[in-house]
Design a protein around this motif. Sequence first.
Motif, short mmCIF file in Angstrom:
data_model
loop_
_atom_site.label_atom_id
_atom_site.label_comp_id
_atom_site.label_asym_id
_atom_site.label_seq_id
_atom_site.Cartn_x
_atom_site.Cartn_y
_atom_site.Cartn_z
N GLY A 132 0.81 -1.20 0.00
CA GLY A 132 0.00 0.00 0.00
C GLY A 132 0.85 1.26 0.00
N VAL A 133 1.97 1.22 0.77
CA VAL A 133 2.86 2.39 0.82
C VAL A 133 3.47 2.65 -0.55
CG1 VAL A 133 4.99 3.29 1.81
CG2 VAL A 133 3.35 2.08 3.27
N PHE A 134 4.01 1.62 -1.18
CA PHE A 134 4.64 1.81 -2.49
C PHE A 134 3.59 2.05 -3.58
CE2 PHE A 134 8.17 -0.52 -0.40
CZ PHE A 134 9.16 0.43 -0.62
N GLY A 135 2.40 1.45 -3.43
CA GLY A 135 1.33 1.71 -4.38
C GLY A 135 0.90 3.16 -4.39
N ALA A 136 0.95 3.80 -3.21
CA ALA A 136 0.60 5.22 -3.12
C ALA A 136 1.60 6.08 -3.88
CB ALA A 136 0.54 5.65 -1.65
N MET A 137 2.82 5.61 -4.05
CA MET A 137 3.80 6.35 -4.85
C MET A 137 3.50 6.24 -6.34
SD MET A 137 7.37 5.30 -2.98
CE MET A 137 7.58 5.45 -1.21
N LEU A 138 2.83 5.16 -6.74
CA LEU A 138 2.56 4.94 -8.15
C LEU A 138 1.43 5.81 -8.69
CD1 LEU A 138 2.69 1.03 -8.27
CD2 LEU A 138 4.41 2.59 -9.16
N MET A 139 0.40 6.04 -7.87
CA MET A 139 -0.85 6.55 -8.41
C MET A 139 -0.93 8.06 -8.65
SD MET A 139 -2.54 3.99 -9.17
CE MET A 139 -4.07 4.82 -9.57
N PRO A 140 -0.38 8.92 -7.76
CA PRO A 140 -0.70 10.36 -7.93
C PRO A 140 -0.27 10.95 -9.26
CG PRO A 140 0.21 9.93 -5.75
CD PRO A 140 0.38 8.66 -6.54
N ALA A 141 0.77 10.40 -9.89
CA ALA A 141 1.26 11.00 -11.14
C ALA A 141 0.28 10.86 -12.29
CB ALA A 141 2.61 10.38 -11.53
N THR A 142 -0.52 9.81 -12.30
CA THR A 142 -1.24 9.44 -13.53
C THR A 142 -2.25 10.49 -13.97
OG1 THR A 142 -2.77 8.11 -12.20
CG2 THR A 142 -0.89 6.98 -13.17
N LEU A 143 -3.26 10.77 -13.14
CA LEU A 143 -4.30 11.70 -13.56
C LEU A 143 -3.79 13.13 -13.70
CD1 LEU A 143 -7.65 10.74 -11.79
CD2 LEU A 143 -7.19 10.87 -14.23
N SER A 144 -2.90 13.54 -12.81
CA SER A 144 -2.40 14.92 -12.91
C SER A 144 -1.59 15.10 -14.19
CB SER A 144 -1.54 15.25 -11.69
OG SER A 144 -0.46 14.35 -11.57
N ILE A 192 -8.95 9.99 -20.42
CA ILE A 192 -9.44 9.58 -19.10
C ILE A 192 -10.26 8.30 -19.22
CG2 ILE A 192 -11.01 10.22 -17.24
CD1 ILE A 192 -10.05 13.10 -17.61
N ALA A 193 -11.02 8.17 -20.32
CA ALA A 193 -11.79 6.94 -20.53
C ALA A 193 -10.84 5.74 -20.65
CB ALA A 193 -12.65 7.06 -21.78
N ILE A 194 -9.74 5.92 -21.37
CA ILE A 194 -8.75 4.84 -21.50
C ILE A 194 -8.11 4.56 -20.15
CG2 ILE A 194 -6.56 4.20 -22.58
CD1 ILE A 194 -7.48 5.86 -25.02
N TRP A 195 -7.80 5.64 -19.41
CA TRP A 195 -7.24 5.47 -18.07
C TRP A 195 -8.20 4.68 -17.18
CZ3 TRP A 195 -8.97 7.13 -13.28
CH2 TRP A 195 -8.04 7.15 -12.24
N ALA A 196 -9.49 5.05 -17.18
CA ALA A 196 -10.48 4.33 -16.38
C ALA A 196 -10.65 2.90 -16.88
CB ALA A 196 -11.82 5.07 -16.43
N ALA A 197 -10.56 2.70 -18.20
CA ALA A 197 -10.65 1.35 -18.75
C ALA A 197 -9.49 0.48 -18.27
CB ALA A 197 -10.66 1.40 -20.27
N GLY A 198 -8.35 1.13 -17.92
CA GLY A 198 -7.24 0.37 -17.36
C GLY A 198 -7.61 -0.31 -16.07
N GLN A 255 -3.77 24.25 -12.86
CA GLN A 255 -2.74 24.26 -11.83
C GLN A 255 -3.16 23.51 -10.57
OE1 GLN A 255 -4.23 26.94 -13.09
NE2 GLN A 255 -4.73 28.47 -11.52
N LYS A 256 -4.46 23.19 -10.46
CA LYS A 256 -4.95 22.40 -9.33
C LYS A 256 -5.09 20.93 -9.70
CE LYS A 256 -5.74 25.81 -6.38
NZ LYS A 256 -5.06 25.91 -5.08
N ALA A 257 -4.61 20.52 -10.86
CA ALA A 257 -4.81 19.14 -11.32
C ALA A 257 -4.19 18.13 -10.37
CB ALA A 257 -4.23 18.96 -12.72
N GLY A 258 -3.02 18.47 -9.80
CA GLY A 258 -2.38 17.54 -8.88
C GLY A 258 -3.25 17.27 -7.66
N ALA A 259 -3.77 18.32 -7.05
CA ALA A 259 -4.64 18.16 -5.89
C ALA A 259 -5.92 17.42 -6.26
CB ALA A 259 -4.97 19.52 -5.28
N ALA A 260 -6.51 17.78 -7.41
CA ALA A 260 -7.76 17.15 -7.84
C ALA A 260 -7.56 15.66 -8.09
CB ALA A 260 -8.29 17.84 -9.09
N SER A 261 -6.46 15.30 -8.77
CA SER A 261 -6.23 13.89 -9.07
C SER A 261 -5.96 13.10 -7.80
CB SER A 261 -5.06 13.75 -10.05
OG SER A 261 -3.87 14.24 -9.48
N ALA A 262 -5.24 13.69 -6.84
CA ALA A 262 -4.98 13.00 -5.58
C ALA A 262 -6.29 12.73 -4.83
CB ALA A 262 -4.03 13.82 -4.71
N ILE A 263 -7.19 13.72 -4.82
CA ILE A 263 -8.48 13.54 -4.15
C ILE A 263 -9.31 12.48 -4.88
CG2 ILE A 263 -10.65 14.65 -3.51
CD1 ILE A 263 -9.06 17.27 -3.25
#
Length: 504
Positions: free
Chosen positions: A117-129, A145-151, A394-402
């Motif tokens: 879970g700790v290392f998985g949290a490092m993987l995810m924030p970059a994708t959507l932002s 985003i549809a392709i991302w969600a299809a993943g 400029q808020k994409a990072g925060a939005a994607s993390a949420i």
Amino acid sequence: MSTHVPTTAVTTARSRWAALVVLVLPVLLISVDNTVLSFALPALSTALQPSGAQLLWIVDIYPLLLAGLLVPMGSLGDRLGRRRLLLIGAAGFALVSAVAAFAPSAGVLIALRAGMGVFGAMLMPATLSLIRNIFTDAEERRLAIAIWAAGFSGGSALGPIIGGLLLEHFWWGSVFLLALPMLVPLLVLAPRLVPESRDPRPGPVDPASIVLVMATMIPLVWAIKTFAHDGVTVGVVLAAGLGLLSGLAFVRRQLVRRDPMLDVRLFAVPAFSASIAANLLSVFSLVGFLYFVAQHLQLVSGRSPVQAGLLLLPGLVLTVLMGLLVVRLVRRVRPAHAMAVGLVLNAVGYAVILTGGRAGSDAALVAAFMILGAGVGMAETISNDLILSAVPAQKAGAASAISETAYETGAVLGTAVLGSILNAAYRAHVELPEGLTAAQSAAAGETLGGATSVAAQLPAGVGEALLDSARHAFDSGVTITASVGLVLMLAAAGIVLLTLRPRA
């Protein structure tokens, strides 16, 4: 989190889509890991003999820590570089997964799942932002985003099939090795195809906020699980109170800090908050259903892991297809209406379970999952698009993390709430034969997997009676869980329609 500034531009269409392919790899990894584990639960229960609470923690500790650490890791990515954090997470996740495959006990596996879970949290924030900043055209971004969600859905479809094949020929731990073929290409291709990005003026690291996030999530989930097992106790009340107070303290801290770790003011945007709720509840419905149906098809219906995976494949394929088709649909209808239709389809899926699943019909369960899968595909794609579109770039990072935190929180609560209801119904209704040892009674009385293992040690008639009672006890909770899922999905659809209605 402040401005997201790429240090390497992605200017051509080919380079943008190549970067997207690499960014989908960690998404596939996360979804494969969640789905494969659901199908490995029967074999894992037999091999490690976990208690009912341990079984839920094996499932939940990974998305729980993932959800709690996504925002802090997103903040860390602002400082170190998102691509760099992605590579660190991939290397760590691969190592811990390989060790988890050979875990000797349930307690050790829980600890290793926590590391994942700790290392998985490092993987995810970059994708959507990164997607939000790479794809500046709205139509192109919605497809990305549809392709991302299809993943996520594709990983869910891939996991049961490949995992089922592994479980039929190898031990339960082999499912954790599935992470390696996905991480090796990521480690090789990401430095070449994914642009590095960081905040040139990152806010300071805020350890107190990180502690408050974890102090909110862990006690609340523990309280839900323990309440289902022991009812209202002093520990449950104290844990729930600690979680709520920590959550309030976290929000207050973010509001008063000049550089908050999480910009909670984003929730004041109606489209953002409503989409977050739809995102969380859609995943809640999907993961909660998978927890039940994966065990039902194998331990109640007696199907092999591969057969169970193939039965769910149509629903998982529909999740992918509807996630892509809804991109065309929103050219003609309002996104809010498309998202509400998806949530209503989730409710219809649970209604089918409520009427046909109680009889133990595999056909009814497959049909329900197809309907639910179509609804999740629609709701997830539109909710993620609205989440990112509702805030400035400029808020994409925060939005994607949420957004990703909502996804993982939905996964935690889906198992914690619906899984705890199922386990409580099982313990209340299972009838144990006389003559069992204390260890056998504990195992058979806790989980369906434990009863299956104990029945194999008993004389034929006694073992069959135990299995029959255990199977009926497990399915006895379906009425309650389906009703909870039905009400929540209808409520989510209502929230979306009311919050996102056109305003004069």
